[in-house]
Enzyme design. Structure first.
Site, mmCIF file in Angstrom:
data_model
loop_
_atom_site.group_PDB
_atom_site.id
_atom_site.type_symbol
_atom_site.label_atom_id
_atom_site.label_comp_id
_atom_site.label_asym_id
_atom_site.label_seq_id
_atom_site.Cartn_x
_atom_site.Cartn_y
_atom_site.Cartn_z
ATOM 1 N N GLN A 198 0.848 -1.158 0.010
ATOM 2 C CA GLN A 198 -0.030 0.169 0.057
ATOM 3 C C GLN A 198 0.746 1.086 -0.060
ATOM 4 O OE1 GLN A 198 -3.588 -0.598 2.743
ATOM 5 N NE2 GLN A 198 -2.116 -1.798 3.454
ATOM 6 N N HIS A 250 -1.407 1.471 -4.471
ATOM 7 C CA HIS A 250 -1.903 2.988 -4.261
ATOM 8 C C HIS A 250 -1.240 3.929 -5.022
ATOM 9 C CE1 HIS A 250 -3.973 1.860 -0.030
ATOM 10 N NE2 HIS A 250 -4.639 1.228 -1.352
ATOM 11 N N CYS A 300 -1.547 17.304 -23.533
ATOM 12 C CA CYS A 300 -2.787 18.156 -23.878
ATOM 13 C C CYS A 300 -2.257 19.537 -24.644
ATOM 14 C CB CYS A 300 -3.581 18.620 -22.487
ATOM 15 S SG CYS A 300 -4.158 17.106 -21.962
ATOM 16 N N ASN A 310 2.443 -6.967 13.303
ATOM 17 C CA ASN A 310 2.179 -5.541 13.348
ATOM 18 C C ASN A 310 1.968 -5.367 14.701
ATOM 19 O OD1 ASN A 310 1.289 -3.101 11.890
ATOM 20 N ND2 ASN A 310 -0.626 -3.326 12.857
ATOM 21 N N THR A 321 -0.212 -3.152 16.398
ATOM 22 C CA THR A 321 -1.651 -3.149 16.767
ATOM 23 C C THR A 321 -2.305 -4.551 16.388
ATOM 24 O OG1 THR A 321 -2.389 -2.176 14.906
ATOM 25 C CG2 THR A 321 -1.891 -0.793 16.720
#
Length: 515
Positions: free
Chosen positions: A133, A164, A200, A286, A288
């Site tokens: 991520q 991401h 563009c 991890n 947590t």
């Protein structure tokens, strides 16, 4: 099925026998990683905490820097990665400034021990693919090709999927053209401004040159995916995930993420189901703990820092499988020795191949069989056998060679197979002769059926012919004329059945009389 929680720091510092089961479980987790062959790794921002990237949520982080520059804007840490920032020009400028500062900090950061551990899983052939991520691009610095960046993802070439996006890339919000970030563009982002898209501008100028209506020009933005925003490469990432699920992964390793994003939840649950189908292990590392939602999905939760845990895994991995960590070293001048060995081995292989090709081209000549030794030579001792070999007659020739070496026979047979007559054919001498009188210098020899029955007697060279000797019986007595004729006929005309063929007897020619 409950999740087995293993507090990493407590287990490493404890020597209490009551914690033996936890230490054993921690070793089992390390052993599973050392023995896996097709693991899938999913990581989050927690693996980059020790790399030097500041935490934008802390008081002295990037968030405080942004708030000091834009005091009127009220945004939270989560809003900094929300697509709703583009609804207001102020928050849009705040977003550009924050992302530019974050990109500069990521360029200064270095890969952590966890990043190096993921790269080792890849180099040692134990990882199918890594999904992250993070947008810092630290995996790419270690050689893990991340794909994307305007070229899409490939099933085998892409080793790390940046779900991401990438801070080192920018894309147009209008035509979606992807570019490598330039320093001039990053400077504009720090000031809260967005540069125009070159693609563009080129199309617009081409239309104006032919007096056509101008086209709108899009602006560039960081090529990352924000909350509540569709992923431009979501279909390609889904194809990669389906391909990896079909390859039967045997271990799922999740590190440094809180598992709060909805899209990531689906990916983790799909891979966990495939791993459990092969009796594999799902490991979550991890600080947590996971929520109850992940019971039955995650097997072990290692509670602690990822860098400390990967060091423990590598230590036990080296003990369990030392062959995975063996490296080839050379002494001083070792490179020259290796080169000499390679050159000699190549020359030796080339010589061997050339000899093989010569043997293949030239026919192989088998050895000539030795003639059988005669009984006399075999009976003699070794010393006398060599002396007697010169006096012994050579081995007889084969029938075909005997016929080829024999002179032409003066006898020819005429008539049908049942009635054959032998006619004498005198050899030519090359001298003139009187017609009708025959050759004076030829000695006609009547056909003989058996050399032992007729003994030839030679008289004078002129006026006589060879007369057959009178045959005798076993006692030496002369046989009568009738008996002699019948005996000669029987010996010459005996058929295989034992019966005597009725053929006329061969008569001798009368002697030649001189006038």
């Amino acid at each position: 099925m409950t999740i087995h929680t293993l507090p990493l720091n407590d287990i490493l510092a404890s020597t209490d026998p009551a914690d033996f089961s936890k230490r054993r479980a921690l070793s089992d987790v390390s052993r599973a990683i050392a023995r896996c062959k097709r693991s899938v790794v999913i990581t989050g921002a927690g693996i980059s905490c020790s790399s030097g990237i500041p935490d934008f949520r802390s008081g002295d982080g990037l968030y405080s820097l942004v708030k000091a520059r834009y005091p009127e804007a009220f945004v939270t840490g989560k809003d900094l990665f929300s697509s709703g920032l583009f609804n207001d020009p102020t928050t849009t400028s705040l977003f550009y400034t924050f992302i530019a500062e974050l990109a500069l900090q990521c360029l200064k950061a270095q890969p952590t021990r966890t990043h190096h551990f993921i790269a080792k899983l890849e180099t040692k052939g134990k990882m199918l693919r890594s999904y992250t991520q993070n947008i810092d691009g630290l995996e790419r610095r270690l050689g893990l090709e991340s794909g994307g960046r305007g070229m899409g993802y490939k099933k085998k070439a892409t080793r790390n999927v940046e779900m991401h996006g990438d801070l080192g890339r920018v894309r147009c919000i209008l035509c979606m053209t992807d570019y490598e970030a330039r320093s001039a563009w990053m400077a504009m982002f720090r000031e809260g401004e967005a540069p125009d898209c070159p693609a563009c501008e080129e199309r617009c100028s081409a239309r104006l040159s032919r007096s056509a209506r101008a086209l709108p020009v899009g602006t560039l933005r960081p090529s990352i995916v924000l909350y509540d925003e569709p992923h431009p490469l979501g279909e390609d990432i889904g194809n990669l995930q389906a391909y990896d699920l079909s390859r039967s992964p045997d271990l799922l390793l999740i590190m440094g993420t809180s598992l709060k994003v909805h899209g990531l939840k689906k990916v983790v649950k799909a891979f966990a189901k495939a791993v459990h189908a092969r009796n594999g292990m799902v490991i979550f590392v991890n600080a947590t703990p996971p929520s109850k939602e992940w019971e039955g999905v995650i097997d072990y939760h290692v509670q602690g820092e990822t860098d400390v845990w990967v060091d423990r895994v590598e230590e036990e991995w080296k003990k369990l499988r030392p062959q995975d960590w063996q490296t080839q070293t050379t002494l001083d001048g070792g490179m020259e020795i290796v080169k000499d060995i390679k050159i000699k081995s190549k020359a030796k292989a080339a010589a061997k191949n050339s000899s093989r090709s010569k043997d293949h081209q030239q026919p192989v000549q088998l050895p000539t069989p030795r003639p059988s030794e005669s009984p006399v030579k075999a009976s003699l001792p070794r010393s006398s056998a060599s002396a007697a070999s010169s006096s012994l007659s050579p081995a007889p020739l084969s029938p075909s060679k005997r016929r080829a070496n024999m002179p032409p026979s003066p006898i020819s047979e005429i008539g049908s197979p049942s009635k054959k007559r032998a006619i004498f054919c005198a050899p030519s001498t090359g001298l003139p002769a009187t017609p009708g009188m025959g050759n004076l210098f030829a000695s006609p020899a009547p056909p003989t059926a058996d050399s032992s029955t007729f003994a030839m007697e030679e008289d004078d060279a002129f006026g006589t012919s060879l007369k057959p000797a009178k045959p005798t019986n076993a006692k030496g007595k002369s046989l009568s004329r009738t008996v002699r004729r019948n005996t000669a006929q029987d010996k010459e005309n005996v058929k295989p059945s034992g019966r005597v063929a009725k053929t006329p007897a061969v008569r001798a020619r009368p002697p030649i009389k001189f006038q």
